[in-house]
Design a protein around this motif. Structure first.
Motif, short mmCIF file in Angstrom:
data_model
loop_
_atom_site.label_atom_id
_atom_site.label_comp_id
_atom_site.label_asym_id
_atom_site.label_seq_id
_atom_site.Cartn_x
_atom_site.Cartn_y
_atom_site.Cartn_z
N CYS A 162 -11.24 97.97 -64.20
CA CYS A 162 -12.15 98.45 -63.27
C CYS A 162 -13.28 98.80 -64.20
CB CYS A 162 -11.61 99.38 -62.48
SG CYS A 162 -10.25 98.73 -61.51
N GLU A 163 -13.23 98.99 -65.62
CA GLU A 163 -14.31 99.45 -66.20
C GLU A 163 -14.86 100.82 -65.98
OE1 GLU A 163 -17.61 96.49 -66.38
OE2 GLU A 163 -16.17 94.85 -67.25
N LEU A 164 -13.44 101.68 -65.79
CA LEU A 164 -13.87 103.06 -65.55
C LEU A 164 -13.46 103.91 -66.65
CD1 LEU A 164 -12.53 102.80 -61.59
CD2 LEU A 164 -14.58 103.78 -62.44
N ASP A 165 -14.01 104.96 -66.67
CA ASP A 165 -13.86 106.17 -67.50
C ASP A 165 -12.78 107.04 -66.58
OD1 ASP A 165 -14.29 107.53 -70.25
OD2 ASP A 165 -14.51 109.06 -68.70
N ILE A 166 -12.05 107.53 -67.28
CA ILE A 166 -11.22 108.64 -66.61
C ILE A 166 -11.85 109.66 -65.90
CG2 ILE A 166 -10.57 110.12 -68.70
CD1 ILE A 166 -8.03 109.03 -65.83
N SER A 167 -13.11 110.09 -66.29
CA SER A 167 -13.65 111.18 -65.78
C SER A 167 -14.35 110.93 -64.40
CB SER A 167 -15.01 111.42 -66.64
OG SER A 167 -16.01 110.42 -66.86
N ARG A 168 -14.35 109.46 -64.15
CA ARG A 168 -14.73 109.02 -62.59
C ARG A 168 -13.75 109.13 -61.60
NH1 ARG A 168 -17.98 104.95 -62.38
NH2 ARG A 168 -17.87 105.31 -60.23
N ILE A 169 -12.43 109.12 -61.96
CA ILE A 169 -11.32 109.51 -61.06
C ILE A 169 -11.49 110.62 -60.57
CG2 ILE A 169 -8.72 109.19 -60.95
CD1 ILE A 169 -10.06 106.53 -61.48
N LYS A 170 -11.43 110.82 -59.30
CA LYS A 170 -11.19 111.95 -58.52
C LYS A 170 -9.98 112.69 -58.71
CE LYS A 170 -12.61 115.15 -55.27
NZ LYS A 170 -12.61 114.76 -54.08
N LEU A 171 -8.86 111.93 -58.46
CA LEU A 171 -7.51 112.63 -58.34
C LEU A 171 -6.55 111.35 -59.00
CD1 LEU A 171 -6.44 115.15 -57.82
CD2 LEU A 171 -5.58 114.04 -55.49
N ILE A 172 -5.84 111.83 -59.70
CA ILE A 172 -4.63 111.30 -60.54
C ILE A 172 -3.62 111.71 -59.83
CG2 ILE A 172 -3.21 110.47 -62.64
CD1 ILE A 172 -5.69 111.53 -64.21
N ILE A 173 -2.45 110.46 -59.17
CA ILE A 173 -1.47 110.70 -58.49
C ILE A 173 -0.44 110.16 -59.33
CG2 ILE A 173 -0.14 110.55 -56.42
CD1 ILE A 173 -2.53 110.96 -55.04
N PRO A 174 0.35 110.89 -60.26
CA PRO A 174 1.51 110.57 -61.22
C PRO A 174 2.92 110.54 -60.43
CG PRO A 174 0.67 112.58 -61.77
CD PRO A 174 0.07 112.37 -60.57
N HIS A 175 3.84 109.83 -60.84
CA HIS A 175 5.11 109.91 -60.47
C HIS A 175 5.58 111.47 -60.73
CE1 HIS A 175 9.34 109.33 -59.65
NE2 HIS A 175 9.64 109.26 -60.94
N GLN A 176 6.24 111.78 -59.73
CA GLN A 176 6.71 113.47 -59.79
C GLN A 176 8.09 113.37 -60.18
OE1 GLN A 176 4.14 115.95 -58.63
NE2 GLN A 176 2.97 113.87 -58.85
N ALA A 177 8.32 113.28 -61.71
CA ALA A 177 9.46 113.30 -62.32
C ALA A 177 9.66 114.61 -63.12
CB ALA A 177 9.77 112.02 -63.01
N ALA B 29 -7.55 113.63 -69.27
CA ALA B 29 -7.89 113.89 -68.09
C ALA B 29 -8.15 115.60 -67.86
CB ALA B 29 -6.86 113.65 -66.87
N ARG B 30 -8.72 115.94 -67.01
CA ARG B 30 -8.94 117.45 -66.97
C ARG B 30 -7.81 117.98 -66.11
NH1 ARG B 30 -13.39 115.57 -64.55
NH2 ARG B 30 -12.54 116.55 -62.58
N PRO B 31 -7.01 118.92 -66.45
CA PRO B 31 -5.62 119.55 -65.32
C PRO B 31 -6.31 119.56 -64.05
CG PRO B 31 -6.38 121.19 -67.13
CD PRO B 31 -7.44 119.98 -67.17
N ASP B 32 -7.19 119.57 -63.57
CA ASP B 32 -7.46 119.68 -62.23
C ASP B 32 -7.57 118.22 -61.50
OD1 ASP B 32 -10.24 119.74 -63.35
OD2 ASP B 32 -10.84 118.97 -61.49
N GLN B 33 -7.82 117.28 -62.38
CA GLN B 33 -7.51 115.83 -61.73
C GLN B 33 -6.06 115.46 -61.51
OE1 GLN B 33 -9.75 114.21 -65.31
NE2 GLN B 33 -10.73 112.81 -63.65
N LEU B 34 -5.19 116.01 -62.10
CA LEU B 34 -3.63 115.88 -61.68
C LEU B 34 -3.13 116.36 -60.41
CD1 LEU B 34 -2.71 116.33 -65.51
CD2 LEU B 34 -2.84 114.23 -64.19
N PHE B 35 -2.60 115.51 -59.51
CA PHE B 35 -1.98 116.08 -58.58
C PHE B 35 -0.38 116.26 -58.64
CE2 PHE B 35 0.24 115.96 -54.54
CZ PHE B 35 -0.62 116.72 -53.64
N VAL B 36 0.08 117.38 -58.37
CA VAL B 36 1.49 117.89 -58.69
C VAL B 36 2.14 118.56 -57.41
CG1 VAL B 36 3.15 118.91 -60.38
CG2 VAL B 36 0.81 118.05 -61.03
N ASN B 37 3.06 117.88 -57.03
CA ASN B 37 3.87 118.84 -55.93
C ASN B 37 5.52 118.62 -56.26
OD1 ASN B 37 4.64 116.05 -55.33
ND2 ASN B 37 4.07 116.06 -53.05
N LEU B 38 5.74 118.31 -57.41
CA LEU B 38 7.29 118.31 -57.85
C LEU B 38 7.97 119.57 -57.67
CD1 LEU B 38 7.41 119.31 -60.88
CD2 LEU B 38 7.00 116.93 -61.46
#
Ligand code: UT7
Length: 345
Positions: free
Chosen positions: A259-274, A288-297
């Protein structure tokens, strides 16, 4: 923004967007059982401690379905919530795809059982199995049906009752998993790019890192298989961890590159919650900045195919994702399998 105007990123599917066809997530929903199993509860069941579980994984508690509550019940409730938010009635659903490693039974598919429960009488229905990567695989499959104009409304569900295949005597694994479901309604939406790209990968050479030996054609249920505890999942934790970090980083990087995107353009990263440490390591490698990572594990543990679906729903309902935001989902699981998706929300 119209899909035909020049966006601030590359849409790898632009050539398929003829006559404005895109695949967007119209709405999401999730459901987790009410029973909470805390780390303190686990301390009474196996030789473990809240301190060990918290520092090694970040998990504080997980949800456990009732004996009479099955994967199809969890998935059906998540689906009802997503459909209500999307303003879609059961008879509008063309296709149901369920990602799960804990189907109600080997056959018929859990998708068929959910179809009956939600009353989606017109729909086709099938399951897919890509373990914890299943939701991204299912999204990508659903997307193909929308973009090809085969179907207009596809329901994608990740649902698991992992407590049914967890060995409650094995401290290496029983502290990690939980039950739950998440669902997304896919439709074409004008003036949106929607699901921009999805990377999917697999490595069957490493199938033995995370697997359940019993219950299939190789080892059907027998008194011996049950006594040998072959109907519970098994995992080589350390190797799985290393592979997860590497594969998730590679998949996310590839998706961003397309997508020719830099990580800074991503509002939120939703990773697998393992595991919190896996998420932090992947975030760090991606820059990525820590505030870009969504965590609910900490609340649910690892819910396999439901994991990113539940996380996506919580991120949307809590206002961390708004229409037009770019999000990155990244997953990893048994197989081995992995995947990443970039979505303009
Ligand atoms: O969803 C699919 C993908 N799944 C994953 O990505 C999970 C990947 N793996 C992991 O998250 C981590 O490897 C674990 C959380 C499973 C384990 O963490 P670790 O830092 O890799 O620990 P370990 O397996 O190397 O075990 C370290 C020690 C061992 O003791 P010794 O041999 O050093 O004396 C284990 O026996 O911790 C012990 N241990 C425990 N101690 C207390 C393992 N489980 C527990 C436990 N409580 N629950």
């Amino acid at each position: 923004m119209s899909p035909t105007t020049t966006p601030k990123f590359r849409n790898p599917r632009a050539k398929h967007n003829f006559q404005g066809r895109t695949c967007s997530v119209a709405a999401v929903g999730s459901y987790v059982p009410s029973r909470i199993l805390t780390n303190a509860d686990l301390e009474k069941m196996v030789d473990t401690s809240d301190e060990w579980i918290t520092t090694r994984t970040g998990i504080k508690e997980r949800r456990i379905a009732a004996e009479s509550e099955f994967t199809s019940d969890l998935g059906a409730e998540a689906a009802r919530r997503a459909m209500a938010r999307a303003g879609v009635t059961p008879d509008q659903i063309d296709l149901i795809i369920v990602a799960t490693i804990t189907p109600d039974m080997p056959f018929p598919s859990t998708a068929c059982l959910i179809q009956q429960k939600i009353g989606a009488r017109r729909s086709a229905a099938f399951d897919i199995e890509a373990a914890c990567s299943g939701f991204i695989y299912a999204l990508e499959i659903g997307q193909q049906f929308i973009m090809s104009r085969t179907y207009d409304t596809v329901l994608v569900i990740g649902a698991e009752k992992l407590s049914s295949i967890t060995d409650w005597k094995d401290r290496n694994t029983c502290v990690l998993f939980g039950d739950g479901a998440g669902a997304a309604v896919l439709r074409s939406r004008p003036n949106s790019h929607g699901l921009l790209t999805a990377v999917m990968g697999a490595d069957g050479e490493k199938a033995d890192l995370l697997f359940m030996p019993g219950g299939g054609s190789r080892c059907p249920a027998s008194l011996e298989s049950v006594n040998s505890r072959l109907h519970f999942l098994r995992m080589e934790g350390k190797e799985t961890f290393k592979n997860a970090v590497q594969a998730m980083h590679t998949a996310a990087t590839e998706a961003l590159k397309r997508c020719e995107l830099d990580i800074s353009r991503i509002k939120l990263i939703i990773p697998h919650q393992a595991n919190r440490r896996i998420i932090d390591a992947v975030g760090e490698r991606l820059g990525a900045r820590p505030d870009q990572l969504f965590v609910n594990l900490e609340k649910y543990g690892n819910t396999s195919a439901a994991s990113v679906a539940i996380a996506l729903d919580e991120a949307v309902q809590s206002g961390r994702i708004e229409r037009g935001d770019l999000i990155l989902m990244v997953v990893f699981g048994a197989g081995l399998t992995w995947g990443a998706a970039v979505i303009e929300w």
